[in-house]
Design a protein around this motif. Sequence first.
Motif, PDB file in Angstrom:
ATOM      1  N   LYS A 266     -12.410 -18.275 -24.108  1.00 42.40           N
ATOM      2  CA  LYS A 266     -11.275 -17.529 -23.593  1.00 42.40           C
ATOM      3  C   LYS A 266     -11.194 -17.711 -22.205  1.00 42.40           C
ATOM      4  CE  LYS A 266      -9.244 -13.014 -22.525  1.00 42.40           C
ATOM      5  NZ  LYS A 266      -9.778 -11.503 -22.824  1.00 42.40           N
ATOM      6  N   GLN A 267     -12.229 -17.421 -21.432  1.00 36.92           N
ATOM      7  CA  GLN A 267     -12.228 -17.615 -19.896  1.00 36.92           C
ATOM      8  C   GLN A 267     -11.763 -18.922 -19.314  1.00 36.92           C
ATOM      9  OE1 GLN A 267     -12.558 -14.667 -17.920  1.00 36.92           O
ATOM     10  NE2 GLN A 267     -11.813 -15.979 -16.435  1.00 36.92           N
TER      11      GLN A 267
ATOM     12  N   THR B 273       0.479 -14.615 -28.966  1.00 39.48           N
ATOM     13  CA  THR B 273      -0.891 -13.984 -29.099  1.00 39.48           C
ATOM     14  C   THR B 273      -1.992 -15.085 -29.544  1.00 39.48           C
ATOM     15  OG1 THR B 273       0.160 -11.615 -28.878  1.00 39.48           O
ATOM     16  CG2 THR B 273      -2.531 -12.181 -29.412  1.00 39.48           C
TER      17      THR B 273
ATOM     18  N   LEU C  66      -8.020 -19.173 -19.565  1.00 42.99           N
ATOM     19  CA  LEU C  66      -7.478 -18.490 -18.625  1.00 42.99           C
ATOM     20  C   LEU C  66      -7.316 -18.933 -17.249  1.00 42.99           C
ATOM     21  CD1 LEU C  66      -8.727 -14.700 -19.523  1.00 42.99           C
ATOM     22  CD2 LEU C  66      -6.557 -15.599 -20.083  1.00 42.99           C
TER      23      LEU C  66
ATOM     24  N   LEU D 297       1.132 -15.590 -18.323  1.00 43.41           N
ATOM     25  CA  LEU D 297       0.050 -15.322 -18.958  1.00 43.41           C
ATOM     26  C   LEU D 297      -0.360 -13.972 -18.797  1.00 43.41           C
ATOM     27  CD1 LEU D 297      -2.890 -16.459 -20.095  1.00 43.41           C
ATOM     28  CD2 LEU D 297      -3.583 -16.797 -17.701  1.00 43.41           C
ATOM     29  N   GLU D 298      -0.770 -13.490 -20.038  1.00 45.44           N
ATOM     30  CA  GLU D 298      -1.272 -12.022 -20.141  1.00 45.44           C
ATOM     31  C   GLU D 298      -2.574 -11.962 -20.680  1.00 45.44           C
ATOM     32  OE1 GLU D 298      -0.254  -7.737 -21.814  1.00 45.44           O
ATOM     33  OE2 GLU D 298       1.193  -9.323 -22.524  1.00 45.44           O
ATOM     34  N   ASP D 299      -3.534 -11.577 -20.118  1.00 40.10           N
ATOM     35  CA  ASP D 299      -5.079 -11.255 -20.408  1.00 40.10           C
ATOM     36  C   ASP D 299      -5.090  -9.844 -20.959  1.00 40.10           C
ATOM     37  OD1 ASP D 299      -7.728 -10.932 -20.903  1.00 40.10           O
ATOM     38  OD2 ASP D 299      -8.297 -11.086 -18.890  1.00 40.10           O
ATOM     39  N   LEU D 300      -5.442 -10.110 -22.402  1.00 45.50           N
ATOM     40  CA  LEU D 300      -5.404  -8.680 -23.198  1.00 45.50           C
ATOM     41  C   LEU D 300      -6.751  -8.163 -23.551  1.00 45.50           C
ATOM     42  CD1 LEU D 300      -2.915  -9.892 -26.181  1.00 45.50           C
ATOM     43  CD2 LEU D 300      -2.405  -8.612 -23.989  1.00 45.50           C
TER      44      LEU D 300
ATOM     45  N   PHE E 213      -5.699 -13.469 -25.576  1.00 47.16           N
ATOM     46  CA  PHE E 213      -4.544 -13.611 -24.495  1.00 47.16           C
ATOM     47  C   PHE E 213      -3.433 -13.946 -25.186  1.00 47.16           C
ATOM     48  CE2 PHE E 213      -6.762 -17.620 -24.856  1.00 47.16           C
ATOM     49  CZ  PHE E 213      -5.398 -18.526 -24.510  1.00 47.16           C
ATOM     50  N   ARG E 214      -2.207 -13.851 -24.251  1.00 48.33           N
ATOM     51  CA  ARG E 214      -0.595 -13.889 -24.688  1.00 48.33           C
ATOM     52  C   ARG E 214      -0.144 -14.915 -23.682  1.00 48.33           C
ATOM     53  NH1 ARG E 214       1.418  -8.977 -25.226  1.00 48.33           N
ATOM     54  NH2 ARG E 214       0.539  -8.936 -27.322  1.00 48.33           N
TER      55      ARG E 214
END
Length: 414
Positions: free
Chosen positions: A312-313, A303, A316, A261-264, A289-290
């Motif tokens: 979004k949160q 993405t 995540l 997981l990547e937070d953009l 995010f990705r």
Amino acid sequence: AIFELTRGEQDLIDDLKLARKAYHDPMLKLSIMSEEELTHIFGDLDSYIPLHEEFLAKLGEATRADGTVGQIGHILINWLPRLNAYKEYCSNQLAAKALLDQKKLDRRVQDFLQRCIESPFSRKLDLWSFLDIPRSRLVKYPLLLKEILRHTPKDHLDTKSLEEALCLIQGVLADINLKKGESECQYYVDKLEYLDDKQRDLRIESSKALLCHGELKNKNGHKLYLFLFQDVLVLTRPVTRNERHYFQVYRQPIPVQELVLEDLQDGDVRMGGSFRGAFSNSDKAKNIFRVRFKDTCPGQSHTLQANDVFHKQQWLNCIKTAIFPYQQSPTEQKDLPDLSEECEENQPPVTNVKDPRRSSTVSGIVEMDLEENELNSTLNAGGDIKDGKTQCSQKEMQKLDKAQQGLKRKETLV
């Protein structure tokens, strides 16, 4: 507080009888729906009405002529376990709501339900509002018992009984919530369609918990519907055939143990491929995010964009919770390589398919997990009990532990 409990039971009984008399029986008599369809939507109303009538009668017997009540703890202890009868009803709610929505496309059903809404007896409520009343009532019992207990002197004979009753109802709700979560998880598993057998994964078929699901957009601006099961993340595209909704699996499902997981940050990625976007900065994406495989061999990176920062949160948090047991280091991974994303045009075309209008919302059908927010506060009350404010038996403590475990597996709709 006791009067409120009693009045609520009478209101519930009246509404259940109304649902049967004004909706179920006429639709059956007029052949607007088949008996099988009505049973699937309404559940076993005939068994729930006597259940609450018996409880109301017991409360009436305990009420003196002047309206006061001596003790009700023993009545609650004997009656509350019988609410387990709602396990099947609550577990079937998602499928029942889907069938009702499908039947509403029938003109006869639509006209009948509209006439009911316009009639005084309905109080401007639709049919589903009446069918959802039992679930709403279930989550209120702990709140009502806490209120009664709050007004009960500590040296009163009913104090211990009320504390035990509170433990009982929390255990019942935990069991119902767990059963409902498993049922809804299986409902969505059965709705998945695979374009390639390579997409099939035993972890999907064996899933018992759906941690998170909802609509997101991919880098090209196309709507996807994601399911985060306890062991695998599945990206899908909603499709409709013969007025039935399905979810077509999009690309390869990502096992949680292989998920990165990547937070953009806002503006890091440009979303969409429109001609207009090439000449403006309006397409700089927010709330993105990705997700991707740890192993770059599959070459899949997605993405994704949420409707707002709140959703979004939620995504995540759910994904981080799922992958945490598989992380070798607690530090967050940063500066992940920006893998090239496959074009959607590589996907086989889908004919005669239209996307259903699915809103991304925290509150929806499920929104049962017996009304998540209310249920969470209900089950979290178990912490007070466990800390010694209330004395429970070892058996009840085990139920509370089970309730807390159930919360960790609760489904989140975003």
